[in-house]
Design a protein around this motif. Structure first.
Motif: not given
Length: 324
Positions: A258-266
């Protein structure tokens, strides 16, 4: 009462003729006034007249005579009686030379008669003798025939004695064989019983061995089942621990994802924003504005740097080739 032998130790002649004797061994029942019946079997009673020549005249005889013990007897007269048999002990009279058995009821003579080796004279006429004995005895009509009678009868009785001995030996042999067979059967029976006992012991031993093996197999099976249950229990416990341990990494992975996905999206949002700003500064009239000038300079430097890379040049070459 003294015995006959003690009373007449050197008697040589015994005259029992004309007494109607039926046997030389007698058992008689006498009736008296005091007793109805009295059995007398003990000693003999004699009324004897002894002469100078040792001649015994027996005129009163009630019971068993013991004359066979008078081994000095040379002459015996038993004629004109009712004798049906002679005692077997007559063979003890080894000195007997003259025996008168005229006119009795004799059918045969005892086997011991063959022992009268000194017998020279014998009269057997007027007796219902067996055919073979009568033939051997002959007529006995005179002195010569009576002497021949003694010789032939002794020879005949010796043959009978030999046959009797052979028969006795055969009987003894047969008895021994029967005894041996009986002993053999007994040994076989004992061997069978011993074998049966041995077999029974072996069967008992085998039965106990099988029972022991069955007990051991049952015990081993119970132990194996117990081990399986313990193994299953441990496996269940391990599975529970594994499941519990697997749940924590999954939760951790889900949080990281979830954290990596948010970071990638950001990051993607930042890239898109930067690209938008660069595009605005390059393609619109805002490129001359003060905030766009440094961006354009950096963009141009970056493009030139990228064009200088061999990889980028190859990509541009392939793209141009594709257009043509």
């Amino acid at each position: 009462m003294i015995s006959v032998q003690a009373a007449f130790p050197k008697a040589t002649v015994l005259d029992l003729s004309c007494n109607n004797l039926t046997a030389l061994t007698v058992s008689t029942t006498v009736k008296t006034k005091k007793t109805k019946k009295k059995q007398i079997r003990d000693q003999i009673r004699f009324a004897v007249i002894c002469s100078f020549f040792n001649v015994l005249v027996l005129f009163l005889l009630l019971y068993q005579p013991e004359f066979c013990s008078l081994t000095h007897l040379i002459k015996i007269d038993l004629s004109k009686n009712q004798l049906v048999c002679l005692p077997e002990e007559i063979g003890q009279l080894g000195n007997l030379q003259h025996l008168d058995l005229y006119n009795n009821k004799l059918k045969k003579l005892p086997v011991g008669f063959s022992q009268l080796k000194s017998l020279k004279w014998l009269d057997l006429k007027d007796n219902p003798l067996e055919p073979t004995l009568a033939k051997a005895a002959g007529d006995c009509l005179d002195e010569k025939q009576c002497k021949q009678c003694a010789s032939r009868v002794l020879q005949h009785m010796k043959v009978l004695q030999e046959e009797a001995e052979k028969e006795r030996e055969h009987r003894l042999l047969k008895e021994r064989e029967l005894e041996k067979k009986k002993e053999a059967k007994q040994r076989e029976k004992e061997a069978r019983e011993k074998e049966a006992q041995k077999k029974k012991k072996a069967e008992e031993k085998e039965r106990k061995r099988k029972e022991y093996q069955a007990q051991m197999a049952t015990s081993a099976s119970q132990k194996q089942q117990k081990k399986k249950k313990e193994k299953k229990k441990k496996a269940a416990q391990n599975q529970g621990k594994k499941t519990a341990s697997e749940c924590v990494p999954k939760a951790k992975r889900s949080i990281c994802s979830l954290f990596f996905s948010l970071l990638l999206k950001l990051l993607l949002l930042l890239i898109v924003g930067a690209a938008s700003v660069i595009a605005v500064c390059q393609l619109t009239e805002l490129r001359k504005e003060a905030f766009c000038v440094p961006l354009n300079v950096h963009f141009e430097e970056t493009v030139r740097w990228a064009q200088g890379l061999e990889v980028v040049q190859q990509v541009i070459q392939k793209m141009s080739d594709l257009r043509t």
